[in-house]
Design an enzyme around this catalytic site. Structure first.
Site, mmCIF file in Angstrom:
data_model
loop_
_atom_site.group_PDB
_atom_site.id
_atom_site.type_symbol
_atom_site.label_atom_id
_atom_site.label_comp_id
_atom_site.label_asym_id
_atom_site.label_seq_id
_atom_site.Cartn_x
_atom_site.Cartn_y
_atom_site.Cartn_z
ATOM 1 N N GLU A 119 8.963 -42.955 12.944
ATOM 2 C CA GLU A 119 10.032 -43.910 12.718
ATOM 3 C C GLU A 119 10.574 -44.310 14.078
ATOM 4 O O GLU A 119 10.633 -43.494 14.989
ATOM 5 C CB GLU A 119 11.186 -43.309 11.903
ATOM 6 C CG GLU A 119 10.846 -42.978 10.467
ATOM 7 C CD GLU A 119 10.372 -41.548 10.297
ATOM 8 O OE1 GLU A 119 9.911 -41.217 9.192
ATOM 9 O OE2 GLU A 119 10.440 -40.758 11.256
ATOM 10 N N TYR A 131 4.349 -48.628 20.903
ATOM 11 C CA TYR A 131 3.653 -48.239 19.673
ATOM 12 C C TYR A 131 2.737 -49.352 19.175
ATOM 13 O O TYR A 131 1.600 -49.098 18.764
ATOM 14 C CB TYR A 131 4.648 -47.845 18.581
ATOM 15 C CG TYR A 131 5.489 -46.641 18.935
ATOM 16 C CD1 TYR A 131 4.949 -45.541 19.596
ATOM 17 C CD2 TYR A 131 6.841 -46.597 18.622
ATOM 18 C CE1 TYR A 131 5.723 -44.442 19.916
ATOM 19 C CE2 TYR A 131 7.624 -45.502 18.938
ATOM 20 C CZ TYR A 131 7.061 -44.427 19.588
ATOM 21 O OH TYR A 131 7.829 -43.344 19.905
#
EC number: 2.3.1.266
Length: 163
Positions: A119, A131
């Protein structure tokens, strides 16, 4: 445990790093780093509980012993959950976040995991960029997941990467 060919950390001599499992004795420094880089840091108890639960947790130090960063994983069946990753603020943007991400994926692969979940705050643009460039894909959103300023809550973007 360093993954050959993928350990790019611009300007760093990776052979001079001390990369080792996190120990309870490291937690004073880990917690201090956590408090410097996150507006809503984990508590000492969060780290102790993670270590006592046997979660894979690794620290990265420079040759002089300075803590540069760390990560913690939780393993669930065939998926690793990247619970926490941090790099010292003064050296962010120099490739160590990517290095730790490489190491966390290598660790998960070696432990037989097939994917990694994490998350991230939508406001953490730097982490989101890392990411996404790495290959993580958004798979969901958790409403009000993170504490935020003024007693508010911030959503979490849920991302997954196939190992």
């Amino acid at each position: 445990m360093m993954e050959a060919g993928k350990d790019s950390a611009a300007g760093w001599d990776l052979l001079r790093f001390d990369y080792q499992p996190m120990q309870e004795a490291d937690l004073v420094e880990v917690l201090a780093l956590e408090q410097r880089v996150y507006p809503h840091p984990w508590t000492h108890g969060n780290f102790v509980d993670s270590l006592k639960s046997g979660y894979p947790a690794w620290i990265l130090r420079d040759v002089d012993g300075t803590l540069l960063g760390y990560f913690l994983l939780m393993l669930v069946v065939d998926e690793a959950h990247l619970l926490n990753v941090a790099v010292e603020g003064a050296i962010q943007g120099q490739g160590l976040g990517r290095f730790l991400l490489n190491q966390s994926c290598a660790c998960a692969r070696q432990l037989g995991m097939e994917s990694m979940l994490l998350e991230v705050r939508p406001s953490n643009v730097r982490a989101l960029d890392i990411y996404q460039r790495y290959g993580f894909e958004q798979i969901g959103r958790r409403k009000g997941y993170y504490p935020a300023a003024n007693s508010q809550r911030e959503d979490a973007i849920v991302m997954r990467y196939t190992l």
